[in-house]
Design a protein around this motif. Structure first.
Motif, PDB file in Angstrom:
ATOM      1  N   ASP A 223      33.865  31.440  75.596  1.00  0.00           N
ATOM      2  CA  ASP A 223      33.196  32.683  75.970  1.00  0.00           C
ATOM      3  C   ASP A 223      34.082  33.835  75.486  1.00  0.00           C
ATOM      4  O   ASP A 223      35.231  33.961  75.915  1.00  0.00           O
ATOM      5  N   LYS A 224      33.559  34.677  74.628  1.00  0.00           N
ATOM      6  CA  LYS A 224      34.370  35.717  73.995  1.00  0.00           C
ATOM      7  C   LYS A 224      34.386  37.032  74.777  1.00  0.00           C
ATOM      8  O   LYS A 224      34.747  38.068  74.238  1.00  0.00           O
ATOM      9  N   SER A 225      34.026  36.984  76.060  1.00  0.00           N
ATOM     10  CA  SER A 225      34.006  38.231  76.833  1.00  0.00           C
ATOM     11  C   SER A 225      35.417  38.765  77.073  1.00  0.00           C
ATOM     12  O   SER A 225      35.653  39.973  76.956  1.00  0.00           O
ATOM     13  N   ARG A 226      36.367  37.883  77.370  1.00  0.00           N
ATOM     14  CA  ARG A 226      37.753  38.343  77.549  1.00  0.00           C
ATOM     15  C   ARG A 226      38.716  37.167  77.488  1.00  0.00           C
ATOM     16  O   ARG A 226      38.353  36.027  77.758  1.00  0.00           O
ATOM     17  N   ILE A 227      39.938  37.499  77.139  1.00  0.00           N
ATOM     18  CA  ILE A 227      41.037  36.533  77.138  1.00  0.00           C
ATOM     19  C   ILE A 227      42.279  37.239  77.669  1.00  0.00           C
ATOM     20  O   ILE A 227      42.491  38.426  77.400  1.00  0.00           O
TER      21      ILE A 227
END
Length: 281
Positions: A223-227
């Protein structure tokens, strides 16, 4: 009804994130020199480094107690809120049990076992806070965030296993061998527990980049929403190099958030530890 998001102090979210999402914190405790201090309020990671350097042993940690939770939960209930509270994995601490006991007495409180620690827990907290801002109910937030905990991927690469040895998490022989061979172990959180992962070898700056490469390259399930990049006392150069490596591999992350790990990860892993933490689809 309004929903208040609360977490224990092990979520390692920055002051800016806590203020932005109006998240309240219940501190755990750190015991040093027979003094019990509140995590993040009366003791910080730098105090732990100093204590270990001076005494050659780790401080101990203790859970937030039922009374702590009763005070916080009652306050927010009296303000007209339902509550969703997030805790460090119940396999790491009795904090979750204590929160559940207090929640049962107060009512209107949902307690999420994050099955994680640090910003692995923080990812669930932020998701819950965004749901609260969107007007979701406490029950909806609890159910969705509990399911989300199974999708959170948390790991750290450790420069030295001295703290792991001092904490009884590896033998003297293993510590000697790791130091002799310049091994840098990866610690993974799986099924609510810390587990040993791959052992890297060499300079920690290079190891960090190899670790990021192996965690992110060639995957379509992230999921590329946050890291999060969460670390203990790492150099600005190393953290920036990790950030650039993330951007090289996954340029479509909407947020890359950097946080300094708090007392829990510091006590477990020591200085120059770094992890990337994110959610799988």
């Amino acid at each position: 009804m309004k929903v208040k998001i609360i977490s224990d102090s092990t979520c390692d979210l920055s002051k800016e994130l806590l203020e932005k999402y109006e998240i309240s914190i219940v501190p755990l405790y750190v015991v040093m020199n027979d003094e019990t201090k509140r995590d993040g309020l009366e003791v910080a990671p730098e105090d732990i480094y100093s204590y270990v350097d001076k005494n050659g042993k780790l401080p101990s940690t203790s859970a937030a107690n039922i009374g702590d939770y009763l005070d916080v939960f009652k306050y927010w209930r009296e303000q007209g809120y339902e509550i969703v509270h997030f805790d460090i994995s119940s396999d790491f601490s009795s904090t979750h049990h204590n929160a559940c006991m207090a929640a049962e007495e107060v009512g209107g409180v949902y307690v999420v076992d994050s099955r994680n620690l640090s910003t692995g827990q923080g990812l669930a907290v932020l998701h819950g806070a965004e749901m609260a801002q969107d007007g979701k109910s406490a029950k909806e937030i609890y159910e969705e965030c509990t399911a989300l905990t199974l999708k959170i991927e948390a790991s750290f690469v450790v420069d030295s296993i001295d703290y792991l040895y001092k904490g009884g998490r590896c033998s003297a022989l293993a510590a000697f061998g790791a130091n002799l061979l310049k091994l840098k172990p990866c610690i993974e959180v799986k099924d609510g527990k810390m587990n040993p992962g791959k052992k890297y070898r060499g300079n920690i700056s290079r190891v960090m980049l190899n670790y990021v490469e192996e965690r992110l390259r060639g995957r379509d399930d992230i999921d590329k929403s946050r890291i999060f990049i969460t670390h203990t006392k790492c150099s600005e150069e190393d953290v920036e190099a990790v950030r650039q490596k993330i951007l090289e591999i996954c340029p479509d992350f909407k947020e890359i958030l950097e946080t300094t790990a708090g007392c829990t990860v510091t006590t477990h892993c020591g200085p120059n530890t770094l992890g990337i933490l994110f959610i799988r689809k």
